[in-house]
Write a protein that holds these residues in place. Structure first.
Motif, PDB file in Angstrom:
ATOM      1  N   MET A  19      44.746  53.103  39.994  1.00 36.30           N
ATOM      2  CA  MET A  19      43.262  53.974  39.319  1.00 36.30           C
ATOM      3  C   MET A  19      42.115  53.460  40.188  1.00 36.30           C
ATOM      4  N   GLY A  20      41.201  55.110  40.591  1.00 34.06           N
ATOM      5  CA  GLY A  20      40.989  55.337  41.673  1.00 34.06           C
ATOM      6  C   GLY A  20      38.963  55.380  40.968  1.00 34.06           C
ATOM      7  N   GLU A  21      38.344  53.651  42.317  1.00 33.45           N
ATOM      8  CA  GLU A  21      36.548  55.036  41.839  1.00 33.45           C
ATOM      9  C   GLU A  21      36.232  55.903  43.024  1.00 33.45           C
ATOM     10  N   VAL A  22      36.113  56.921  42.078  1.00 33.15           N
ATOM     11  CA  VAL A  22      35.378  58.530  42.756  1.00 33.15           C
ATOM     12  C   VAL A  22      34.141  59.036  42.219  1.00 33.15           C
ATOM     13  N   ILE A  23      33.214  58.872  43.117  1.00 28.41           N
ATOM     14  CA  ILE A  23      32.497  59.314  42.160  1.00 28.41           C
ATOM     15  C   ILE A  23      32.357  61.105  42.392  1.00 28.41           C
ATOM     16  N   ASP A  77      38.754  49.421  44.201  1.00 28.93           N
ATOM     17  CA  ASP A  77      37.082  50.257  43.904  1.00 28.93           C
ATOM     18  C   ASP A  77      36.819  50.907  45.582  1.00 28.93           C
ATOM     19  N   ALA A  78      35.793  51.518  45.448  1.00 32.45           N
ATOM     20  CA  ALA A  78      35.404  52.721  46.896  1.00 32.45           C
ATOM     21  C   ALA A  78      36.896  53.576  47.061  1.00 32.45           C
ATOM     22  N   ALA A  79      38.136  53.967  46.066  1.00 33.59           N
ATOM     23  CA  ALA A  79      38.579  55.171  46.587  1.00 33.59           C
ATOM     24  C   ALA A  79      38.249  56.070  46.858  1.00 33.59           C
ATOM     25  N   ASP A  80      37.345  56.442  46.863  1.00 32.80           N
ATOM     26  CA  ASP A  80      36.537  57.668  47.542  1.00 32.80           C
ATOM     27  C   ASP A  80      35.990  57.421  49.092  1.00 32.80           C
ATOM     28  N   HIS A 110      46.987  45.875  27.702  1.00 36.83           N
ATOM     29  CA  HIS A 110      47.829  46.046  29.245  1.00 36.83           C
ATOM     30  C   HIS A 110      46.312  45.090  29.520  1.00 36.83           C
ATOM     31  N   ILE A 111      46.682  44.621  30.767  1.00 38.80           N
ATOM     32  CA  ILE A 111      45.437  44.164  31.992  1.00 38.80           C
ATOM     33  C   ILE A 111      45.559  45.334  33.726  1.00 38.80           C
ATOM     34  N   ILE A 112      44.100  45.047  33.699  1.00 35.40           N
ATOM     35  CA  ILE A 112      43.986  45.935  35.071  1.00 35.40           C
ATOM     36  C   ILE A 112      42.867  44.883  35.670  1.00 35.40           C
ATOM     37  N   VAL A 113      43.436  44.770  37.028  1.00 36.51           N
ATOM     38  CA  VAL A 113      42.160  43.913  37.636  1.00 36.51           C
ATOM     39  C   VAL A 113      41.474  44.854  38.685  1.00 36.51           C
ATOM     40  N   ASP A 114      40.339  44.485  39.357  1.00 37.20           N
ATOM     41  CA  ASP A 114      39.956  45.717  40.340  1.00 37.20           C
ATOM     42  C   ASP A 114      40.801  44.778  41.730  1.00 37.20           C
ATOM     43  N   GLY A 115      40.902  46.017  42.343  1.00 37.79           N
ATOM     44  CA  GLY A 115      41.897  45.661  43.792  1.00 37.79           C
ATOM     45  C   GLY A 115      40.795  46.201  44.967  1.00 37.79           C
ATOM     46  N   VAL A 116      39.754  45.940  45.722  1.00 35.73           N
ATOM     47  CA  VAL A 116      38.373  45.834  46.384  1.00 35.73           C
ATOM     48  C   VAL A 116      39.259  45.880  47.776  1.00 35.73           C
ATOM     49  N   PHE A 117      39.797  46.649  47.967  1.00 34.10           N
ATOM     50  CA  PHE A 117      40.312  46.992  49.466  1.00 34.10           C
ATOM     51  C   PHE A 117      39.957  47.310  50.553  1.00 34.10           C
ATOM     52  N   ASN A 118      38.947  47.921  50.475  1.00 34.92           N
ATOM     53  CA  ASN A 118      38.026  48.517  51.077  1.00 34.92           C
ATOM     54  C   ASN A 118      37.054  47.381  52.074  1.00 34.92           C
ATOM     55  N   HIS A 119      36.541  46.705  52.005  1.00 34.31           N
ATOM     56  CA  HIS A 119      35.594  45.704  52.649  1.00 34.31           C
ATOM     57  C   HIS A 119      35.871  44.548  51.870  1.00 34.31           C
ATOM     58  N   VAL A 120      35.904  43.029  52.721  1.00 31.75           N
ATOM     59  CA  VAL A 120      35.215  41.570  51.987  1.00 31.75           C
ATOM     60  C   VAL A 120      33.812  41.296  52.046  1.00 31.75           C
ATOM     61  N   GLY A 121      33.883  39.756  52.089  1.00 31.77           N
ATOM     62  CA  GLY A 121      32.319  38.916  52.358  1.00 31.77           C
ATOM     63  C   GLY A 121      32.519  38.886  52.966  1.00 31.77           C
ATOM     64  N   ARG A 122      31.446  37.786  53.441  1.00 34.03           N
ATOM     65  CA  ARG A 122      31.190  37.629  55.221  1.00 34.03           C
ATOM     66  C   ARG A 122      31.789  36.098  54.843  1.00 34.03           C
ATOM     67  N   THR A 123      31.900  35.106  54.507  1.00 33.48           N
ATOM     68  CA  THR A 123      33.172  34.425  54.097  1.00 33.48           C
ATOM     69  C   THR A 123      34.042  34.381  54.030  1.00 33.48           C
ATOM     70  N   PHE A 124      35.043  35.506  53.968  1.00 40.98           N
ATOM     71  CA  PHE A 124      36.566  35.946  54.078  1.00 40.98           C
ATOM     72  C   PHE A 124      37.140  34.904  55.024  1.00 40.98           C
ATOM     73  N   SER A 133      45.133  58.402  38.220  1.00 44.07           N
ATOM     74  CA  SER A 133      43.295  58.597  37.760  1.00 44.07           C
ATOM     75  C   SER A 133      42.729  58.276  38.511  1.00 44.07           C
ATOM     76  N   VAL A 134      41.638  59.063  38.231  1.00 43.57           N
ATOM     77  CA  VAL A 134      40.561  58.259  38.845  1.00 43.57           C
ATOM     78  C   VAL A 134      39.440  58.079  37.518  1.00 43.57           C
ATOM     79  N   THR A 135      37.975  57.786  38.508  1.00 47.55           N
ATOM     80  CA  THR A 135      37.366  57.421  37.104  1.00 47.55           C
ATOM     81  C   THR A 135      36.343  58.610  37.258  1.00 47.55           C
ATOM     82  N   ASN A 136      35.748  59.787  36.137  1.00 54.19           N
ATOM     83  CA  ASN A 136      35.300  60.505  35.715  1.00 54.19           C
ATOM     84  C   ASN A 136      34.177  60.820  35.828  1.00 54.19           C
TER      85      ASN A 136
END
Length: 452
Positions: free
Chosen positions: A213-217, A186-189, A94-108, A232-235
């Motif tokens: 799956m979320g990135e949570v510290i 990304d940055a799910a927290d 199976h294939i999982i990709v990053d979803g960067v939904f919290n922020h964008v770059g300045r050239t967005f 799920s989240v990062t352990n």
């Protein structure tokens, strides 16, 4: 079980692995042949899922998204990625990709429109806390909320219906066009909780068993990983214990984290790892390199979803320098590791553990129970449907003979993880005796035992 609950992930940071330019100047490159080669390598080692990311068009390290519907031109084209996903699916991964939904770059584009048209921009409410009376190091004549104090990462307003619609449309595009199987947030927290709830409902309607799956510290992981939001989240808590528990000869730290997280998260399987693209390689963090053997046994056999970061199956080093993460994201060539399959203990161990995860459902679905715990020895069982395996570990510099009460009827004990430390010419021994399991473990070594 759902596919992800029994998956073994291989984590690829593609911009690093492929040696891409650190700044995206629009020059097109093609690296999916190399990525396919590494994915075939992952399949050979028994991995059943690939987490690849960041993947979409960005400005630099990949998390300053410029275009949510375009593969980063430094990697290849959308068509290249579509073929890559199909190939991995044919390999059973199976294939999982990053979803960067919290922020964008300045050239967005929407942010560029804001900079140009200011108060008259149709996108002025797409971003958080825009202040037209402020300024920043870019001399924009305005300020805005960012991620982590970095103004190159502009925070999106996930409560804006137009933003949500835009992002959800992009996700549908990834599923429809590429047939991806899940997203690592990304940055799910710091993502909006209502946004994640809506995302769960939206993706569930698009593809059965789509994984979030979320990135949570830090924190109570069940706030994010539950029936309403993420699967799920990062352990990170266990990640810390896996190296410090060995460095300090303190299996109590690891056992305590496992017990605490099971109490908090219940049946939810957390995404477990020993290193990734943001933290130093496990080889560089563990004091006694012989402890790597037991660390990987724990990674694969504790309750959770194991993940190995590309290159760490070869026990490579990787330390941050001057605050930079690029040493953690190196360009590697498989040909440089062609002897590892026979000569590298960790590579061979990952292959053995990957096969055991496929052959023994109990290692994924079984209930966890702690059986023996001292500073330097640790044993636990995984049990389901009257099938039980025991994991026994010794982090002492001397041989240990331990007696384990399996807490179930036991007539025999069979070692199912190769029971020999060839480097030291020492054998693991296990036998059932008077209802107990007697195990002899070489120094800094572990094994897996099937009960009968």
């Amino acid at each position: 079980m759902k596919w992800y609950d029994k998956a073994v992930f291989y984590h690829i940071y593609p911009l690093g692995l492929c040696g891409c330019k650190k700044e995206n100047n629009g020059e097109k490159e093609q690296h999916f042949d190399k990525l396919t080669q590494w994915s075939d390598h992952a399949a050979e080692l028994g991995f059943t899922a690939i987490y690849i990311g960041p993947l979409f068009e960005s400005e630099g390290h990949g998390y300053e998204t410029r275009d949510y519907k375009q593969v980063d031109c430094r990697l290849g084209t959308n068509d290249d990625f579509k073929k890559y996903v199909a190939h991995c699916h044919e390999k059973g991964m199976h294939i999982i990709v990053d979803g960067v939904f919290n922020h964008v770059g300045r050239t967005f584009p929407a942010f560029q429109d804001l900079l140009k048209n200011r108060e008259n921009s149709a996108y002025k409410d797409w971003f958080c806390n825009v202040n037209f009376g402020g300024n920043n190091e870019y001399n924009d004549g305005l300020s805005y909320e960012n991620w982590g104090g970095y103004n190159l990462l502009v925070k999106l307003n996930q409560r804006n219906p137009e933003v949500k619609s835009y992002l959800f449309e992009a996700i549908k595009f990834w599923i429809d066009e590429f047939d991806i199987d899940g997203i690592r947030l990304d940055a799910a927290d710091v993502l909006d909780f209502d946004f994640m709830r809506e995302l769960r409902g939206f993706t569930s309607g698009l593809k059965e068993d789509f994984w979030l799956m979320g990135e949570v510290i830090h924190g109570d992981y069940s706030r994010w990983a539950n029936g309403d939001m993420l699967d799920s989240v990062t352990n990170y808590e266990l990640h810390k214990g896996l190296y410090s528990g060995h460095n300090d000869h303190n299996y109590f730290e690891i056992a305590h984290s496992v017990k605490r997280l099971l109490g908090i998260c219940g049946d939810t399987r957390l995404y477990t790892f020993v290193d990734n693209h943001d933290v130093e390689r496990i080889y560089s963090k563990v004091n006694n390199k012989e402890h790597l053997y037991n660390i990987y046994i724990l990674l694969y056999t504790l309750y959770g979803i194991p993940s190995v970061y590309y290159g760490s199956e070869f026990a490579i080093e990787g330390k941050k320098e001057n605050g930079s993460d690029w040493n953690l994201r190196p360009c590697l060539e498989l040909d440089d590791f062609k002897d590892a399959y026979e000569n590298n203990e960790i590579t061979a161990l990952c292959a053995k553990l990957g096969k055991l995860k496929k052959d023994y459902e109990v290692l994924s679905a079984g209930k966890y129970e702690e059986l023996l715990l001292t500073n330097r020895q640790f044993a636990y069982s995984r049990s389901i449907d009257k099938k039980t395996v025991i994991v026994a570990l010794n982090n002492d510099d001397n041989e240990a003979v331990i007696t384990i009460n399996p807490r179930t009827e036991c007539m025999g004990a069979k070692i199912i993880l190769d029971g020999s430390n060839k480097a030291k010419n020492e054998e693991v021994e296990a036998k059932a005796e008077n209802g107990n399991i007697i195990v002899k473990l070489p120094a800094n070594y572990g094994t897996i035992i099937e009960l009968s």
